[in-house]
Design a protein around this motif. Structure first.
Motif, short mmCIF file in Angstrom:
data_model
loop_
_atom_site.label_atom_id
_atom_site.label_comp_id
_atom_site.label_asym_id
_atom_site.label_seq_id
_atom_site.Cartn_x
_atom_site.Cartn_y
_atom_site.Cartn_z
N ARG A 39 5.46 -2.32 -5.05
CA ARG A 39 4.11 -2.42 -6.20
C ARG A 39 3.53 -3.44 -6.40
O ARG A 39 1.95 -3.50 -6.65
CB ARG A 39 4.12 -1.19 -7.15
N ASP A 40 3.75 -4.34 -6.09
CA ASP A 40 3.45 -5.81 -5.74
C ASP A 40 2.89 -6.20 -4.99
O ASP A 40 1.77 -7.61 -5.11
CB ASP A 40 4.93 -6.80 -6.42
N ILE A 41 2.05 -4.86 -3.91
CA ILE A 41 1.55 -5.42 -2.82
C ILE A 41 0.88 -4.35 -2.67
O ILE A 41 -0.25 -4.15 -2.50
CB ILE A 41 2.25 -5.81 -1.66
N PHE A 42 1.52 -3.01 -1.69
CA PHE A 42 0.35 -1.84 -1.94
C PHE A 42 -0.29 -0.81 -3.68
O PHE A 42 0.87 -0.83 -3.82
CB PHE A 42 0.95 -1.13 -0.91
N SER A 43 -0.90 -0.52 -3.41
CA SER A 43 -1.92 0.04 -4.59
C SER A 43 -1.36 1.47 -4.45
O SER A 43 -1.54 1.98 -3.72
CB SER A 43 -2.63 0.15 -5.49
N HIS A 44 -0.62 1.69 -5.87
CA HIS A 44 0.12 3.01 -5.67
C HIS A 44 0.74 3.83 -4.47
O HIS A 44 0.49 4.84 -3.26
CB HIS A 44 -1.07 3.99 -5.66
N PRO A 45 1.86 3.14 -3.83
CA PRO A 45 2.80 2.90 -2.56
C PRO A 45 3.12 4.03 -1.83
O PRO A 45 3.68 4.52 -0.91
CB PRO A 45 3.67 1.67 -2.65
N ASP A 46 3.33 5.65 -3.20
CA ASP A 46 3.59 6.52 -2.02
C ASP A 46 2.79 7.44 -2.22
O ASP A 46 3.07 8.48 -1.81
CB ASP A 46 5.00 7.09 -3.12
N MET A 47 1.53 7.15 -2.62
CA MET A 47 -0.03 7.09 -2.01
C MET A 47 -0.55 7.68 -0.73
O MET A 47 -0.38 6.41 -0.31
CB MET A 47 -1.16 7.97 -2.87
N PHE A 48 -0.95 8.25 0.68
CA PHE A 48 -1.25 8.57 1.39
C PHE A 48 -2.35 8.39 1.40
O PHE A 48 -3.47 8.84 0.65
CB PHE A 48 -1.15 9.67 2.17
N ASP A 49 -3.05 6.78 1.57
CA ASP A 49 -4.18 5.95 1.80
C ASP A 49 -4.67 4.86 2.55
O ASP A 49 -4.47 3.99 2.41
CB ASP A 49 -4.33 5.64 -0.08
N PRO A 50 -5.04 5.55 3.92
CA PRO A 50 -5.54 4.74 5.16
C PRO A 50 -6.42 4.11 4.98
O PRO A 50 -6.34 2.59 5.33
CB PRO A 50 -6.06 5.90 5.98
N GLU A 51 -7.33 3.76 3.60
CA GLU A 51 -8.18 2.99 3.31
C GLU A 51 -8.49 1.77 3.07
O GLU A 51 -8.08 0.36 2.89
CB GLU A 51 -9.25 3.84 2.26
N ARG A 52 -6.60 1.27 2.57
CA ARG A 52 -5.98 0.80 1.95
C ARG A 52 -5.84 -0.59 3.42
O ARG A 52 -6.22 -1.92 2.81
CB ARG A 52 -4.41 -0.05 1.65
N PHE A 53 -6.17 0.64 4.40
CA PHE A 53 -5.91 -0.95 5.32
C PHE A 53 -7.87 -1.32 5.59
O PHE A 53 -8.46 -2.04 6.77
CB PHE A 53 -5.31 -0.41 6.79
N SER A 54 -8.45 -0.63 5.22
CA SER A 54 -9.83 -1.27 5.86
C SER A 54 -10.14 -2.79 5.44
O SER A 54 -8.61 -2.92 4.32
CB SER A 54 -10.79 -0.21 4.90
N ALA A 55 -10.78 -3.21 5.99
CA ALA A 55 -11.31 -4.47 6.15
C ALA A 55 -11.81 -5.33 4.12
O ALA A 55 -11.55 -5.88 3.98
CB ALA A 55 -12.68 -4.55 6.64
N ASP A 56 -12.16 -4.37 3.54
CA ASP A 56 -12.89 -4.99 2.50
C ASP A 56 -11.57 -4.47 1.40
O ASP A 56 -11.23 -5.52 0.02
CB ASP A 56 -14.42 -4.05 1.70
N ARG A 57 -10.43 -4.18 1.72
CA ARG A 57 -9.29 -3.96 0.66
C ARG A 57 -8.48 -4.82 1.32
O ARG A 57 -7.44 -5.66 0.43
CB ARG A 57 -8.67 -2.37 0.52
N ALA A 58 -7.90 -4.62 2.95
CA ALA A 58 -7.05 -5.39 2.74
C ALA A 58 -5.44 -5.28 3.03
O ALA A 58 -5.36 -6.63 2.66
CB ALA A 58 -7.52 -6.50 3.68
N GLU A 59 -5.02 -4.72 2.34
CA GLU A 59 -3.68 -4.62 1.78
C GLU A 59 -2.84 -5.29 2.45
O GLU A 59 -2.12 -5.93 1.73
CB GLU A 59 -3.05 -3.49 1.05
N ASP A 60 -2.70 -5.24 3.13
CA ASP A 60 -1.38 -5.17 4.08
C ASP A 60 -1.33 -6.62 5.15
O ASP A 60 -0.72 -7.75 5.43
CB ASP A 60 -1.84 -5.33 5.89
N LYS A 61 -2.37 -7.71 4.68
CA LYS A 61 -3.13 -8.86 4.32
C LYS A 61 -2.49 -9.87 3.30
O LYS A 61 -2.31 -11.14 3.23
CB LYS A 61 -4.52 -9.14 4.87
N ALA A 62 -1.87 -9.43 2.25
CA ALA A 62 -1.41 -9.79 0.87
C ALA A 62 -0.53 -10.91 1.05
O ALA A 62 -0.66 -12.03 0.68
CB ALA A 62 -1.07 -9.13 0.18
N HIS A 63 0.81 -10.88 2.32
CA HIS A 63 1.27 -11.51 2.40
C HIS A 63 1.66 -11.14 4.50
O HIS A 63 1.67 -9.80 4.75
CB HIS A 63 2.96 -11.48 2.53
N ARG A 64 2.02 -12.23 5.06
CA ARG A 64 2.05 -12.17 7.18
C ARG A 64 3.85 -11.09 7.09
O ARG A 64 3.21 -10.86 8.28
CB ARG A 64 2.81 -13.16 7.48
#
Length: 446
Positions: A356-381
């Motif tokens: 939860r400290d990296i991904f918002s609502h981590p148990d929810m299916f939310d592909p937009e978290r990988f979109s360029a304006d959110r890029a949650e996966d880029k919080a850490h390598r």
């Protein structure tokens, strides 16, 4: 009562001892397999990011979070090795595959193996697989369909043609498929001896089936260069002219074919499930594929935004390889905790992907978290790492994504599928994560 510890560090080291659960290690592993997410949450709440247990005859330390993953997988002090860790689980069955090599030897083998995954060679694989997949998808079943079974058969067909360059009769293809399944499942056997009828025994038997098959076909592959991976490995040379021995070729073929076959199947099963539960995403991806046309080229792959987002989110929620084990080959540390030589450390990327400290609502299916304006996966390598990290990062990741996108492209163009509104896919985490019910869907031609 004091919490047990793994080992006491030297007083002058400034390191902390790893806290260890005093519960039965085998029972702990069973709990982890039943519900890896609740298990990880409970362990972190009780012990913090780093904790250990004694199970299956070894000391095992789970190191949660991206910072710990970075220390272990980047391995700057060369304190951790792949081979002794992975060999404990799959060594007898995938002996000396590229993932089971370390340091200079690994670099040497990977350098030669990399020639099988260059952009030029990948385009050749694409040219081979695209028409084959398109034709197979015209015969995809309708009605009640078990998606895991269909994807497994399709990826095996692709692997046999693209990787082996062979057309096998169905009984032989089925025999190889069964052998791969048994070798994978053997790695998580509790009875780790070849007791007749047990998982370990079946794995040893199946490894021999695979070896015999590849050795039988090596002379023909050595004699003529063809576009398939099997031939590429038989003819690949390093800059110094080094080539793989027959034994090297067999070891790498068994490992790569297993890795490509199972990981793609698991990923597509997750994608199909989420697109059935979220038909708006299925339709968004379908419109994209319809716009691209039937014949998909290598250059089209980069423009498949919706499928790419769905794939990344599916890999986040259920990475096909749920954890990365390493063995400490000398006394070392992770996140300030003392790790003695001979300890297995585990990077739990499946649990890390739900932080939860990296991904918002981590148990929810939310592909937009990988979109360029959110890029949650880029919080850490190491926030999102379904393909591992460091020098052992999956060598076939671009091939896998190419195969998955091509199959899903044709599936979306030709079919629609659904599941009941209250359906939740039951997961089996005892080996690689697969749906217990093989994901039944209702499939309709468009």
């Amino acid at each position: 009562m004091a919490t047990p510890i793994l080992a006491q560090p030297d007083v002058d080291s400034g390191l902390r001892p790893v806290p260890v659960t005093n519960r039965n290690g085998v029972l702990e592993i069973l709990r982890m397999r039943r519900d890896p997410f609740s298990f990880a949450d409970e362990k972190r709440l009780r012990f913090g990011e780093v904790s250990g247990m004694n199970a299956l005859g070894i000391r095992m330390v789970t190191c949660s979070g991206p910072e710990a993953a970075n220390e272990i997988l980047m391995n700057k002090d060369r304190a951790f090795a792949n081979a002794p860790a992975w060999s404990y689980f799959i060594g007898p069955f995938f002996n000396r595959g590229v993932m089971l090599l370390d340091f200079d030897e690994h670099r040497h083998h990977r350098h030669i193996l990399q020639q099988a995954f260059t952009p030029k060679v990948l385009k050749g694989y694409m040219d081979e697989m695209q028409p084959m997949i398109a034709e197979r998808m015209t015969r995809f079943p309708t009605g009640k369909v078990l998606m895991l079974s269909e994807f497994k058969q399709l990826t095996l067909d692709v692997a046999l043609e693209v990787f082996l360059g062979l057309e096998l009769p169905k009984p032989e293809a089925d025999r190889l498929n069964k052998a791969f399944i048994e070798t994978v499942r053997a790695g998580v056997a509790f009875v780790r001896k070849p007791v007749p009828g047990g998982r370990w025994w079946k794995g040893v038997r199946s490894r021999k089936i695979l070896e015999d098959f590849f050795y039988e076909h090596i002379p023909a592959k050595r004699a003529e260069q063809t576009p398939d991976l099997f031939s590429v490995l038989c003819h690949a040379e390093s800059d110094d002219g080094d080539r793989f021995t027959d034994e090297d070729v067999v070891n790498h073929m068994i490992f790569v074919l297993m890795a490509a076959h199972d990981t793609s199947t698991i990923t597509m099963s997750q994608m199909a499930y989420h697109m059935a539960k979220h038909p708006e995403w299925q339709q968004r991806a379908r419109e994209e594929s319809l716009a691209l046309g039937e014949h998909l080229t290598y250059d089209d792959l980069a423009s498949m935004e919706a499928i790419d987002l769905i794939m990344k989110e599916s890999l986040r929620m259920c990475p096909p390889v749920p954890a990365q084990p390493r063995m400490a080959i000398k006394d070392t540390q992770v996140q300030g905790f003392f790790i003695p030589k001979g300890t297995m450390v585990v990077v739990p990327q499946m649990a890390n992907h739900r932080r939860r400290d990296i991904f918002s609502h981590p148990d929810m299916f939310d592909p937009e978290r990988f979109s360029a304006d959110r890029a949650e996966d880029k919080a850490h390598r190491m926030a999102w790492m379904p393909f591992g990290g460091g020098v052992h990062k999956c060598i076939g990741l671009y091939f896998g994504q190419m195969e998955i996108k091509t199959i899903m492209h044709h599936l979306l163009r030709g079919y629609e599928w659904s599941v009941p509104a209250d359906y939740v896919m039951p997961m089996d985490y005892s080996a690689l994560p697969v749906p217990k019910d093989k994901l039944p869907v209702t499939m309709r031609r468009r």
